[in-house]
Design a protein around this motif. Structure first.
Motif, PDB file in Angstrom:
ATOM      1  N   MET A  68      46.360 -65.537 -20.780  1.00  9.62           N
ATOM      2  CA  MET A  68      47.665 -66.188 -20.825  1.00  9.62           C
ATOM      3  C   MET A  68      47.790 -67.062 -22.073  1.00  9.62           C
ATOM      4  SD  MET A  68      49.650 -65.502 -18.121  1.00  9.62           S
ATOM      5  CE  MET A  68      50.405 -66.735 -17.036  1.00  9.62           C
ATOM      6  N   GLU A  69      46.674 -67.612 -22.544  1.00 11.37           N
ATOM      7  CA  GLU A  69      46.723 -68.443 -23.742  1.00 11.37           C
ATOM      8  C   GLU A  69      47.233 -67.643 -24.945  1.00 11.37           C
ATOM      9  OE1 GLU A  69      44.140 -70.383 -20.847  1.00 11.37           O
ATOM     10  OE2 GLU A  69      44.274 -68.313 -21.603  1.00 11.37           O
ATOM     11  N   ASP A  70      46.862 -66.361 -25.029  1.00 13.52           N
ATOM     12  CA  ASP A  70      47.358 -65.523 -26.123  1.00 13.52           C
ATOM     13  C   ASP A  70      48.869 -65.335 -26.023  1.00 13.52           C
ATOM     14  OD1 ASP A  70      44.785 -65.321 -26.947  1.00 13.52           O
ATOM     15  OD2 ASP A  70      44.602 -63.140 -26.721  1.00 13.52           O
ATOM     16  N   VAL A  71      49.365 -65.184 -24.810  1.00 18.76           N
ATOM     17  CA  VAL A  71      50.810 -65.045 -24.600  1.00 18.76           C
ATOM     18  C   VAL A  71      51.517 -66.325 -25.039  1.00 18.76           C
ATOM     19  CG1 VAL A  71      52.635 -64.732 -22.885  1.00 18.76           C
ATOM     20  CG2 VAL A  71      50.526 -63.379 -22.732  1.00 18.76           C
ATOM     21  N   ALA A  72      50.967 -67.469 -24.652  1.00 14.17           N
ATOM     22  CA  ALA A  72      51.580 -68.757 -25.005  1.00 14.17           C
ATOM     23  C   ALA A  72      51.620 -68.938 -26.520  1.00 14.17           C
ATOM     24  CB  ALA A  72      50.820 -69.895 -24.340  1.00 14.17           C
ATOM     25  N   ARG A  73      50.520 -68.607 -27.197  1.00 17.84           N
ATOM     26  CA  ARG A  73      50.488 -68.760 -28.656  1.00 17.84           C
ATOM     27  C   ARG A  73      51.515 -67.851 -29.318  1.00 17.84           C
ATOM     28  NH1 ARG A  73      44.831 -69.607 -27.960  1.00 17.84           N
ATOM     29  NH2 ARG A  73      44.443 -67.353 -27.969  1.00 17.84           N
ATOM     30  N   ARG A  74      51.619 -66.615 -28.841  1.00 16.06           N
ATOM     31  CA  ARG A  74      52.597 -65.695 -29.435  1.00 16.06           C
ATOM     32  C   ARG A  74      54.024 -66.172 -29.190  1.00 16.06           C
ATOM     33  NH1 ARG A  74      52.145 -60.122 -30.786  1.00 16.06           N
ATOM     34  NH2 ARG A  74      49.919 -60.646 -30.905  1.00 16.06           N
ATOM     35  N   ALA A  75      54.263 -66.774 -28.037  1.00  7.34           N
ATOM     36  CA  ALA A  75      55.603 -67.276 -27.704  1.00  7.34           C
ATOM     37  C   ALA A  75      55.896 -68.626 -28.344  1.00  7.34           C
ATOM     38  CB  ALA A  75      55.751 -67.391 -26.191  1.00  7.34           C
ATOM     39  N   ARG A  76      54.854 -69.251 -28.919  1.00  7.71           N
ATOM     40  CA  ARG A  76      54.978 -70.564 -29.553  1.00  7.71           C
ATOM     41  C   ARG A  76      55.423 -71.622 -28.537  1.00  7.71           C
ATOM     42  NH1 ARG A  76      57.473 -69.300 -35.631  1.00  7.71           N
ATOM     43  NH2 ARG A  76      55.753 -67.915 -36.280  1.00  7.71           N
ATOM     44  N   VAL A  77      54.818 -71.560 -27.374  1.00  7.57           N
ATOM     45  CA  VAL A  77      55.044 -72.564 -26.330  1.00  7.57           C
ATOM     46  C   VAL A  77      53.678 -72.973 -25.794  1.00  7.57           C
ATOM     47  CG1 VAL A  77      57.300 -71.624 -25.706  1.00  7.57           C
ATOM     48  CG2 VAL A  77      55.252 -70.857 -24.476  1.00  7.57           C
ATOM     49  N   GLY A  78      53.654 -74.083 -25.068  1.00  6.41           N
ATOM     50  CA  GLY A  78      52.414 -74.488 -24.435  1.00  6.41           C
ATOM     51  C   GLY A  78      52.088 -73.601 -23.252  1.00  6.41           C
ATOM     52  N   VAL A  79      50.792 -73.476 -22.933  1.00 10.29           N
ATOM     53  CA  VAL A  79      50.411 -72.626 -21.814  1.00 10.29           C
ATOM     54  C   VAL A  79      50.996 -73.140 -20.508  1.00 10.29           C
ATOM     55  CG1 VAL A  79      48.227 -73.806 -21.299  1.00 10.29           C
ATOM     56  CG2 VAL A  79      48.459 -71.352 -20.812  1.00 10.29           C
ATOM     57  N   GLY A  80      51.231 -74.450 -20.423  1.00  8.84           N
ATOM     58  CA  GLY A  80      51.860 -74.997 -19.233  1.00  8.84           C
ATOM     59  C   GLY A  80      53.262 -74.473 -19.028  1.00  8.84           C
ATOM     60  N   THR A  81      53.987 -74.214 -20.121  1.00  8.66           N
ATOM     61  CA  THR A  81      55.332 -73.634 -20.026  1.00  8.66           C
ATOM     62  C   THR A  81      55.266 -72.239 -19.423  1.00  8.66           C
ATOM     63  OG1 THR A  81      56.127 -74.905 -21.932  1.00  8.66           O
ATOM     64  CG2 THR A  81      57.349 -72.922 -21.367  1.00  8.66           C
ATOM     65  N   VAL A  82      54.266 -71.466 -19.822  1.00 12.14           N
ATOM     66  CA  VAL A  82      54.100 -70.116 -19.268  1.00 12.14           C
ATOM     67  C   VAL A  82      53.842 -70.199 -17.765  1.00 12.14           C
ATOM     68  CG1 VAL A  82      52.783 -67.977 -19.363  1.00 12.14           C
ATOM     69  CG2 VAL A  82      53.206 -69.275 -21.468  1.00 12.14           C
ATOM     70  N   TYR A  83      52.961 -71.105 -17.355  1.00 14.86           N
ATOM     71  CA  TYR A  83      52.617 -71.220 -15.940  1.00 14.86           C
ATOM     72  C   TYR A  83      53.756 -71.787 -15.100  1.00 14.86           C
ATOM     73  CZ  TYR A  83      47.725 -69.910 -16.458  1.00 14.86           C
ATOM     74  OH  TYR A  83      46.572 -69.206 -16.660  1.00 14.86           O
ATOM     75  N   ARG A  84      54.654 -72.549 -15.699  1.00 13.24           N
ATOM     76  CA  ARG A  84      55.804 -73.028 -14.924  1.00 13.24           C
ATOM     77  C   ARG A  84      56.718 -71.884 -14.539  1.00 13.24           C
ATOM     78  NH1 ARG A  84      55.214 -77.717 -18.057  1.00 13.24           N
ATOM     79  NH2 ARG A  84      56.527 -76.931 -19.760  1.00 13.24           N
ATOM     80  N   ARG A  85      56.775 -70.864 -15.366  1.00 16.48           N
ATOM     81  CA  ARG A  85      57.608 -69.700 -15.061  1.00 16.48           C
ATOM     82  C   ARG A  85      56.851 -68.652 -14.254  1.00 16.48           C
ATOM     83  NH1 ARG A  85      61.618 -70.804 -14.187  1.00 16.48           N
ATOM     84  NH2 ARG A  85      62.428 -68.694 -14.452  1.00 16.48           N
ATOM     85  N   PHE A  86      55.546 -68.528 -14.519  1.00 17.94           N
ATOM     86  CA  PHE A  86      54.722 -67.507 -13.865  1.00 17.94           C
ATOM     87  C   PHE A  86      53.442 -68.175 -13.380  1.00 17.94           C
ATOM     88  CE2 PHE A  86      57.337 -65.483 -17.074  1.00 17.94           C
ATOM     89  CZ  PHE A  86      57.978 -64.497 -16.324  1.00 17.94           C
ATOM     90  N   PRO A  87      53.389 -68.576 -12.107  1.00 17.11           N
ATOM     91  CA  PRO A  87      52.278 -69.382 -11.586  1.00 17.11           C
ATOM     92  C   PRO A  87      50.898 -68.754 -11.714  1.00 17.11           C
ATOM     93  CG  PRO A  87      54.131 -69.435 -10.078  1.00 17.11           C
ATOM     94  CD  PRO A  87      54.457 -68.404 -11.108  1.00 17.11           C
ATOM     95  N   SER A  88      50.808 -67.451 -11.914  1.00 15.77           N
ATOM     96  CA  SER A  88      49.519 -66.813 -12.156  1.00 15.77           C
ATOM     97  C   SER A  88      49.734 -65.639 -13.105  1.00 15.77           C
ATOM     98  CB  SER A  88      48.880 -66.314 -10.844  1.00 15.77           C
ATOM     99  OG  SER A  88      49.519 -65.138 -10.402  1.00 15.77           O
ATOM    100  N   LYS A  89      48.662 -65.184 -13.692  1.00 17.33           N
ATOM    101  CA  LYS A  89      48.772 -64.060 -14.612  1.00 17.33           C
ATOM    102  C   LYS A  89      49.233 -62.794 -13.885  1.00 17.33           C
ATOM    103  CE  LYS A  89      46.045 -61.191 -17.702  1.00 17.33           C
ATOM    104  NZ  LYS A  89      44.707 -60.965 -18.260  1.00 17.33           N
ATOM    105  N   ASP A  90      48.793 -62.611 -12.649  1.00 18.64           N
ATOM    106  CA  ASP A  90      49.214 -61.434 -11.884  1.00 18.64           C
ATOM    107  C   ASP A  90      50.733 -61.351 -11.776  1.00 18.64           C
ATOM    108  OD1 ASP A  90      46.812 -60.189 -11.393  1.00 18.64           O
ATOM    109  OD2 ASP A  90      46.436 -61.269  -9.531  1.00 18.64           O
TER     110      ASP A  90
END
Length: 257
Positions: A68-90
């Motif tokens: 998920m960290e790779d996704v966050a870096r590509r999106a230029r957002v913090g990893v916490g932002t990714v997890y707020r929208r998608f609580p798990s990688k699954d």
């Protein structure tokens, strides 16, 4: 090609990194944002679009095992932002896989509706799908097609002869091989719809004598997955995909004996 089934494993260790409260968020239809009723703020909607675009790119290049960290870096957002929208990688993986499955189904239906000639319809579907890069994001459950035996058991393709798949009278019905683990919740209805419409393309081309008799639905989907390499240069990637697909189409086509 990075679509090994091992990439489709549960990511409990990754989800443990999610901010407190995020993992317990209510999910709808396997999507982290399903329970939300109020419209997203403009900035939140923009972040969601960036995350989804980045996830498609990262998973397409590295497979579903990418962190998920790779996704966050590509999106230029913090990893916490990714997890707020998608609580798990699954949850994120299911979202991307379902969207790609739906897109492929629409492409197959368009080819069926706009091409009268069976081989043209099948080749159009393959060219459109490969050009879109959808093959790099096909969920493994779609590729793991089995043959239903008379006793109701499903034999994986690897253990079954290809000609037994929709090619011989009395053969078993083509159906999905169930996945184990939490990712089994991926939309089976969407995957089944894709198999059904691609099956119609395959049957039409075979009945017209233009497709080899031993080619199955899973073979056609494997062509899509194989002919979509991930190369750093877009022009090289497009050229390589087109060349590889031309070779694979020649291998699929029936030849006079």
């Amino acid at each position: 090609m990075h679509m090994q089934s091992s990439h489709w494993s549960s990511t409990a260790s990754t989800s443990a990194l999610a901010p407190s409260g995020a993992v317990g968020a209510a999910l709808g239809g396997g999507r982290g944002e399903g329970a939300r009723t109020a419209p997203l703020r403009v900035d939140a909607q923009r972040n969601l679009e960036h995350v989804l675009r980045a996830a498609r790119e990262v998973f397409g290049e590295l497979g579903y095992g990418a962190p998920m960290e790779d996704v966050a870096r590509r999106a230029r957002v913090g990893v916490g932002t990714v997890y707020r929208r998608f609580p798990s990688k699954d949850v994120l993986v299911r979202r991307i896989a379902e969207e790609e499955t739906s897109r492929l189904t629409d492409q197959a239906r368009t080819a069926l509706g706009q091409e009268d000639e069976p081989w043209s319809a099948l080749s159009r579907f393959l060219r459109t799908s490969v050009a879109s890069g959808a093959g790099r994001l096909l969920p493994p459950q779609v590729l793991r097609v089995g043959v239903a035996e008379d006793d109701g058991e499903s034999v994986p393709v690897e253990a079954a002869r290809v000609p037994q798949q929709r090619t011989q009278p009395g053969s078993g019905e083509l159906r999905l091989v169930p996945e184990d683990g939490p990712t089994a919740a991926v939309d089976d209805n969407g995957a089944t719809a894709l198999l059904e419409v691609v099956g119609r393309l395959v049957e039409r081309a075979r009945e017209a004598g233009e497709l080899r008799a031993d080619v199955s639905v899973s073979d056609v989907l494997l062509v899509i997955a194989t002919a979509a390499p991930s190369l750093p240069d877009p022009a090289q990637q497009a050229a390589a995909s087109a060349r590889l697909l031309d070779i694979l189409l020649e291998g699929l086509r029936s030849r006079p004996s």
